[in-house]
Design a protein around this motif. Structure first.
Motif, mmCIF file in Angstrom:
data_model
loop_
_atom_site.group_PDB
_atom_site.id
_atom_site.type_symbol
_atom_site.label_atom_id
_atom_site.label_comp_id
_atom_site.label_asym_id
_atom_site.label_seq_id
_atom_site.Cartn_x
_atom_site.Cartn_y
_atom_site.Cartn_z
ATOM 1 N N THR A 184 0.800 -0.549 0.113
ATOM 2 C CA THR A 184 0.182 0.474 -0.111
ATOM 3 C C THR A 184 1.020 1.710 -0.047
ATOM 4 O OG1 THR A 184 -1.583 -0.978 0.737
ATOM 5 C CG2 THR A 184 -1.715 1.368 1.242
ATOM 6 N N GLN A 185 1.128 1.887 -1.099
ATOM 7 C CA GLN A 185 0.997 3.824 -1.376
ATOM 8 C C GLN A 185 0.904 4.573 -0.260
ATOM 9 O OE1 GLN A 185 1.153 4.103 -5.268
ATOM 10 N NE2 GLN A 185 2.909 2.926 -5.241
ATOM 11 N N ILE A 186 1.053 5.172 0.946
ATOM 12 C CA ILE A 186 0.896 6.377 1.488
ATOM 13 C C ILE A 186 1.482 7.526 1.471
ATOM 14 C CG2 ILE A 186 0.775 6.982 4.089
ATOM 15 C CD1 ILE A 186 0.894 3.618 4.616
ATOM 16 N N MET A 187 1.122 8.370 1.404
ATOM 17 C CA MET A 187 1.107 9.708 0.844
ATOM 18 C C MET A 187 1.943 10.488 2.365
ATOM 19 S SD MET A 187 0.249 12.816 -0.881
ATOM 20 C CE MET A 187 0.130 12.128 -3.069
ATOM 21 N N ALA A 188 2.840 10.754 2.049
ATOM 22 C CA ALA A 188 4.026 10.884 3.426
ATOM 23 C C ALA A 188 3.828 12.218 3.750
ATOM 24 C CB ALA A 188 5.506 10.302 3.577
ATOM 25 N N ASP A 189 4.301 13.295 2.106
ATOM 26 C CA ASP A 189 4.385 14.092 2.368
ATOM 27 C C ASP A 189 3.477 15.217 0.880
ATOM 28 O OD1 ASP A 189 5.128 16.998 2.070
ATOM 29 O OD2 ASP A 189 6.818 17.059 3.104
ATOM 30 N N TYR A 190 2.558 15.852 1.128
ATOM 31 C CA TYR A 190 1.925 16.397 0.101
ATOM 32 C C TYR A 190 2.803 17.074 -0.423
ATOM 33 C CZ TYR A 190 -2.529 17.862 -2.336
ATOM 34 O OH TYR A 190 -3.816 18.085 -2.912
ATOM 35 N N ALA A 191 3.396 17.876 -0.089
ATOM 36 C CA ALA A 191 3.751 19.149 -0.679
ATOM 37 C C ALA A 191 5.550 18.434 -1.549
ATOM 38 C CB ALA A 191 4.191 19.887 0.035
ATOM 39 N N THR A 192 5.560 17.742 -1.644
ATOM 40 C CA THR A 192 6.761 17.048 -2.047
ATOM 41 C C THR A 192 6.215 15.929 -2.566
ATOM 42 O OG1 THR A 192 7.339 15.570 -0.388
ATOM 43 C CG2 THR A 192 8.514 17.538 -0.439
ATOM 44 N N ARG A 193 4.390 15.096 -2.552
ATOM 45 C CA ARG A 193 4.839 13.998 -2.532
ATOM 46 C C ARG A 193 5.426 13.056 -3.209
ATOM 47 N NH1 ARG A 193 0.592 17.048 -4.191
ATOM 48 N NH2 ARG A 193 -0.226 17.766 -5.772
ATOM 49 N N ARG A 194 6.042 12.572 -1.309
ATOM 50 C CA ARG A 194 7.210 11.716 -1.182
ATOM 51 C C ARG A 194 5.948 10.944 -0.988
ATOM 52 N NH1 ARG A 194 8.966 9.382 3.400
ATOM 53 N NH2 ARG A 194 8.266 11.103 4.877
ATOM 54 N N VAL A 195 6.070 9.686 -1.218
ATOM 55 C CA VAL A 195 5.622 8.177 -0.998
ATOM 56 C C VAL A 195 6.235 7.328 -0.504
ATOM 57 C CG1 VAL A 195 3.260 6.320 -1.872
ATOM 58 C CG2 VAL A 195 3.743 8.473 -3.680
ATOM 59 N N VAL A 196 5.781 6.494 0.968
ATOM 60 C CA VAL A 196 6.271 5.417 1.320
ATOM 61 C C VAL A 196 5.167 4.264 1.412
ATOM 62 C CG1 VAL A 196 7.589 6.642 3.163
ATOM 63 C CG2 VAL A 196 5.915 6.004 3.867
ATOM 64 N N THR A 197 5.456 2.744 1.611
ATOM 65 C CA THR A 197 4.725 1.421 1.832
ATOM 66 C C THR A 197 4.726 1.464 2.887
ATOM 67 O OG1 THR A 197 6.442 0.576 1.401
ATOM 68 C CG2 THR A 197 5.542 1.022 -0.255
ATOM 69 N N LEU A 198 3.115 0.770 3.213
ATOM 70 C CA LEU A 198 3.534 0.277 4.633
ATOM 71 C C LEU A 198 4.486 -1.080 5.187
ATOM 72 C CD1 LEU A 198 1.295 0.117 6.773
ATOM 73 C CD2 LEU A 198 0.085 -1.583 5.276
ATOM 74 N N ASN A 199 4.996 -1.863 4.303
ATOM 75 C CA ASN A 199 6.114 -2.256 4.651
ATOM 76 C C ASN A 199 7.722 -1.579 5.163
ATOM 77 O OD1 ASN A 199 7.607 -5.143 4.687
ATOM 78 N ND2 ASN A 199 8.930 -3.660 2.862
ATOM 79 N N ASP A 200 6.982 -0.333 4.339
ATOM 80 C CA ASP A 200 8.417 0.873 5.219
ATOM 81 C C ASP A 200 8.244 0.941 6.367
ATOM 82 O OD1 ASP A 200 9.606 0.975 2.161
ATOM 83 O OD2 ASP A 200 8.544 2.983 2.415
ATOM 84 N N LEU A 201 6.965 1.442 6.893
ATOM 85 C CA LEU A 201 6.322 1.675 7.517
ATOM 86 C C LEU A 201 6.862 -0.065 9.144
ATOM 87 C CD1 LEU A 201 4.182 3.916 7.564
ATOM 88 C CD2 LEU A 201 6.221 4.696 7.729
ATOM 89 N N LEU A 202 6.265 -0.953 8.617
ATOM 90 C CA LEU A 202 6.091 -1.979 9.194
ATOM 91 C C LEU A 202 7.310 -3.639 8.443
ATOM 92 C CD1 LEU A 202 2.653 -1.673 10.682
ATOM 93 C CD2 LEU A 202 4.237 -1.207 11.580
ATOM 94 N N PRO A 203 8.061 -2.920 8.712
ATOM 95 C CA PRO A 203 9.113 -4.422 7.835
ATOM 96 C C PRO A 203 9.306 -5.505 8.420
ATOM 97 C CG PRO A 203 10.426 -2.777 9.144
ATOM 98 C CD PRO A 203 9.453 -2.189 9.154
ATOM 99 N N ASP A 204 8.855 -5.410 9.991
ATOM 100 C CA ASP A 204 9.011 -6.567 10.413
ATOM 101 C C ASP A 204 7.527 -7.158 11.021
ATOM 102 O OD1 ASP A 204 11.890 -6.680 10.067
ATOM 103 O OD2 ASP A 204 12.787 -5.707 11.657
#
Length: 74
Positions: A46-66
């Motif tokens: 799942t792609q999660i918008m982390a910063d609206y101004a820069t359009r930076r996206v992270v995945t749920l796996n980035d946030l909960l890798p383990d």
């Protein structure tokens, strides 16, 4: 999502209250992250918008890798 349609996989997510997210403020809470992974392991992408101004996206796996749900017991 799940309660009304039975859908369990989420492709993209943006979370905010009254203003678009800037930095970490746009992240879904820990309970929401956990629930998404419990709905479907496919939600790790799942792609999660982390910063609206820069359009930076992270995945749920980035946030909960383990994530604990990935632990295999024998």
């Amino acid at each position: 999502m799940y309660t009304t349609s039975g859908e369990t996989e989420v492709q993209r997510l943006i979370a905010f209250r009254d203003t678009p997210p800037a930095g970490i403020s746009g992240m879904p809470c820990g309970v929401c992250r956990e629930t998404l992974l419990q709905f479907s392991p496919q939600n790790r992408d799942t792609q999660i918008m982390a910063d609206y101004a820069t359009r930076r996206v992270v995945t749920l796996n980035d946030l909960l890798p383990d994530w604990w749900g990935d632990i295999k017991t024998t």
